[in-house]
Design an enzyme around this catalytic site. Structure first.
Site, mmCIF file in Angstrom:
data_model
loop_
_atom_site.group_PDB
_atom_site.id
_atom_site.type_symbol
_atom_site.label_atom_id
_atom_site.label_comp_id
_atom_site.label_asym_id
_atom_site.label_seq_id
_atom_site.Cartn_x
_atom_site.Cartn_y
_atom_site.Cartn_z
ATOM 1 N N GLU A 96 0.819 -1.210 0.000
ATOM 2 C CA GLU A 96 0.000 0.000 0.000
ATOM 3 C C GLU A 96 0.854 1.261 0.000
ATOM 4 O O GLU A 96 0.572 2.226 -0.718
ATOM 5 C CB GLU A 96 -0.924 0.041 1.222
ATOM 6 C CG GLU A 96 -1.872 -1.129 1.335
ATOM 7 C CD GLU A 96 -1.350 -2.234 2.237
ATOM 8 O OE1 GLU A 96 -0.182 -2.668 2.060
ATOM 9 O OE2 GLU A 96 -2.096 -2.686 3.116
ATOM 10 N N CYS A 135 -2.776 -2.867 7.584
ATOM 11 C CA CYS A 135 -2.330 -2.701 8.963
ATOM 12 C C CYS A 135 -2.534 -1.237 9.359
ATOM 13 O O CYS A 135 -2.924 -0.402 8.544
ATOM 14 C CB CYS A 135 -0.862 -3.102 9.093
ATOM 15 S SG CYS A 135 0.296 -1.949 8.294
ATOM 16 N N CYS A 145 -0.453 1.340 7.276
ATOM 17 C CA CYS A 145 -0.943 1.552 5.907
ATOM 18 C C CYS A 145 -2.267 2.297 5.888
ATOM 19 O O CYS A 145 -2.437 3.228 5.096
ATOM 20 C CB CYS A 145 -1.055 0.215 5.189
ATOM 21 S SG CYS A 145 0.559 -0.518 4.852
#
Length: 151
Positions: free
Chosen positions: A50, A78, A81
């Site tokens: 990402e 996560c 990101c």
């Protein structure tokens, strides 16, 4: 778009990286950038798919903000990101497989729904979830049997 993100995930796998891929598209659906995990290759803990895709998209439009853009990623983001996606002012995040260990789009917590945050990104999960999850499961199965590099 998720199939394009899957193609990016396969590129990561070819490099010995955890196979996660991402694609950023503008408000009209034009591809701005793509990326795949590069944490091992780049010796960079922030080089998740990402982040790689967001950096490339920012360079493409010459702005760190990507209002109206959407990011497709094969694995639930996560905290790092999703935080970057919200700072970029993405309109939407679409992910494939859930991540019960570090996912912050509903699996561990739902970061996008915290009212205190000043930007809220619409999140949709489960797109091609089985396919995205299978890519990861097969990778880790091979890694356990072939002793591939660990992260």
């Amino acid at each position: 778009m998720m199939r394009l993100a899957l193609a990016q995930a396969h590129l990561a796998e070819q490099m010995g990286e955890v196979p996660v891929g991402a694609v950023v598209v503008d408000v009209d659906g034009n591809i701005l950038a793509s990326g795949f995990n590069r944490t091992i290759t780049d010796h960079d803990p922030s080089a998740h798919a990402e982040i790689v895709a967001l950096r490339a998209a920012g360079l493409q439009v010459q702005n760190y903000r990507l209002p109206g853009a959407s990011l497709y990623v094969t694995l639930e983001p996560c905290a790092m990101c999703l935080g970057a996606m919200m700072h970029a002012r993405l309109a939407r995040v679409i992910f494939g497989a859930s991540d019960p260990k570090t996912g912050v789009c509903g699996s561990v917590i739902n970061l996008a729904d915290h009212a205190q945050l000043n930007h809220h990104t619409h999140v949709t999960g489960g797109i091609l979830a089985d396919t995205c999850g299978d890519v990861l499961r097969q990778f880790f199965k091979k890694r356990r049997t072939k002793d591939l590099p660990h992260d």
